[in-house]
Design an enzyme around this catalytic site. Structure first.
Site: not given
Lengths: 330, 207
Positions: A60, A165, A197-198, A306
């Site tokens: 992603h 990420d 995606e998140e 994150h």
């Protein structure tokens, strides 16, 4: 690999605003012998047509981020999270907005001005150095998106940066597409750089629907808890890419997973097995699209996911490229 | 919580009420002034009313009005409805939270009654299509229709399921601000409703 990763994490790209990251991917792949298209939902689909079953690889493009909800009378900016921002890790962090404006995160706990008691995003604000509401409004609007300021640093094999990420996964797939030997391909290969995606594994759902692959592999980060004693999971930085068995959303296809393990062993590529209980990846959506897709996942072990300072080991990215390349080539 | 139906015994209740019976608020629809109405279920009968009126207009494309079932228990009707009709664009019309009370700080009011249609940028489940939303805002500005952005990015609507139908659908969410939502006495302003209707009709005509 390092250069691509640095470019990717420095590109602005919270969920739904992935254009700049797409730009980096397109630039990197402009010389590759492949078809690159953007689909209806905004996913970037790289197709290397070949005889064989359809294999979809996915990473992603989007990162977590901030989104402005209001600007108060002092010109301070209220925000909420895009994806899983972790309140504990926000205070004092730097935010970069889409137009280049930078701000710092503070809180309004009137009773506890030094150390806030209530760690809730609603109690935080971003100060961009504006003197008034008017001045702030000239720079920022409700709906303006931001990211952790992309401070990137490398120390030997290890990279510290926000947005690893899943720019790590994107870097792996770019490197793979650049190096894959087309004549050796076993699959009709779709490499999808997914959006959103998140905020609910969205781009993978629509792109998998459109492509209808026979097999799917997602490449994303996973939480390495190797800094705890005793370890809370078996994942460690630098010990190789993780072949996912299970996460919070899925159990991977056993045949595909075993094939990845066999390929690792045969080619002497280090690997780890991943069993975690929280979080999931694009693989979760791919697996249950239409009548189902045999889906596996390869993960980059990552610390402090994150936060503004995620950490990965570049060897794990390089080995992930080797693993997937060996998997898709004869 | 318990509901007292005025029965003297379990037996007496069992004659009139069964396990599984559905219960609604018994409230009438009333006007408090020319512009202010109170009643129940403005989430989302206001949306239903909007769709009923808008569908009567003429547009350059086929328009499907989906009155979706079971939104409140998990966006279920929209999931199957969107799959059946596979739209290119979808607009979810809603009654949405307004917490414009004196003791609520500005950034937590969510929406304000009388300030016009509420345009959602993001809620818990969806980021609406940036280009279509910008177009909607431009139309509001050109026609001087008041509008506001939803300030607290909470809640979810049918749009999150519609968006992920098949290869994806571009979605917008527009709502009428409502006070005391999900309670027996919600309250809205007719001017917000009329402005929402006008904005949506003008937007659809521009497509």
């Amino acid at each position: 690999m390092e250069d691509i990763l640095e470019k990717l994490v420095k590109a602005f790209g919270p969920s739904s605003k992935e254009e700049k990251v797409k730009g980096v991917v397109k630039e990197e792949l402009k010389k590759c012998d492949c078809e690159i298209n953007e689909d209806k939902f905004g996913n970037l689909v790289v197709h290397i047509p070949h005889d064989g079953p359809k294999l979809m690889l996915a990473s992603h493009l989007d990162s977590i981020g901030f989104i402005v909800t209001d600007i108060d009378k002092n010109g301070l900016i209220r925000f909420t999270s895009i994806g899983g921002l972790r309140a504990t890790f926000l205070l004092g962090s730097r935010v970069l907005f889409e137009n280049g404006i930078v701000g710092t995160v503070y809180h309004d706990d009137k009773d506890n001005p030094w150390e806030p008691k209530e760690l809730k995003v609603e109690k935080f604000f971003i100060d961009i150095g504006a003197k008034s509401k008017k001045e702030a409004q000239a720079l920022i609007n409700i709906g303006t998106e931001g990211i952790f300021y992309p401070l990137y640093s490398r120390n030997g094999d290890r990279v510290i940066s926000p947005s690893l990420d899943d720019r790590s996964g994107c870097a792996v797939l770019i490197e793979l597409v650049k190096n894959v030997k087309k004549k050796n391909l076993k699959y009709d290969l779709y490499v999808v750089f997914t959006v959103q995606e998140e905020i609910g594994v969205k781009g993978a759902r629509t792109s998998t629907y459109e492509i209808t692959p026979d097999f799917g592999i997602a490449v994303d980060v996973t939480s390495a808890l190797d800094y705890t004693d005793p370890h809370l999971n078996a994942l460690e930085l630098g010990k190789g890419p993780a072949i996912k068995v299970m996460d919070g959303g899925m159990i991977t296809n056993i045949e595909l997973r075993n094939e990845l393990i066999e390929v690792s062993k045969k080619n002497k590529i280090p690997y780890q097995l991943e069993v975690i209980t929280g979080g999931t990846t694009d693989a979760f959506a791919m697996q249950i699209t239409k009548e189902g897709v045999k889906t596996a996942a390869v993960s980059i072990p990552t610390r402090y996911i994150h936060t503004q300072g995620e950490v990965v080991d570049l060897n794990d990215l390089k080995n992930a490229v080797s693993l997937i390349k060996s998997f898709i080539e004869k | 919580m318990v509901i007292d139906v005025g029965a003297k015994s379990k037996e007496e209740v069992q004659k009139i009420v069964n396990i599984g019976d559905f219960i609604g608020f018994d409230v009438s629809f009333e006007s408090l002034s020319d512009d202010t109405y109170i009643g129940k279920a403005f989430d989302d009968r206001l949306g239903c009313a909007l769709v009923s009126e808008i569908i009567k207009e003429k547009f350059n494309f086929p328009l499907i009005g989906l009155f979706s079932s079971q939104e409140e228990v998990g966006l279920r009707g929209a999931t199957v409805g969107a799959f059946k009709y596979t739209p290119d664009i979808s607009i979810t019309l809603e009654g949405t939270i307004s917490a414009d009370f004196p003791d609520v700080s500005e950034h937590e009011k969510c929406t304000t009654l009388g300030n016009g249609p509420v345009i959602t940028i993001k809620d818990n489940s969806v980021i609406t299509d940036h280009k279509l939303r910008e177009k909607l805002v431009k139309i509001a500005e050109r026609l001087k229709i008041p509008y506001q952005f939803k300030q607290v990015f909470v809640g979810g609507t049918d749009s999150s399921r519609i968006q992920l139908t098949k290869s994806g659908v571009k979605v917008l969410v527009v709502a009428v601000p409502v006070r005391y939502i999900h309670s027996p006495v919600s309250l809205f302003k007719l001017s917000d409703y009329e402005n929402t209707k006008k904005l949506i009709i003008e937007f659809l005509k521009s497509l």
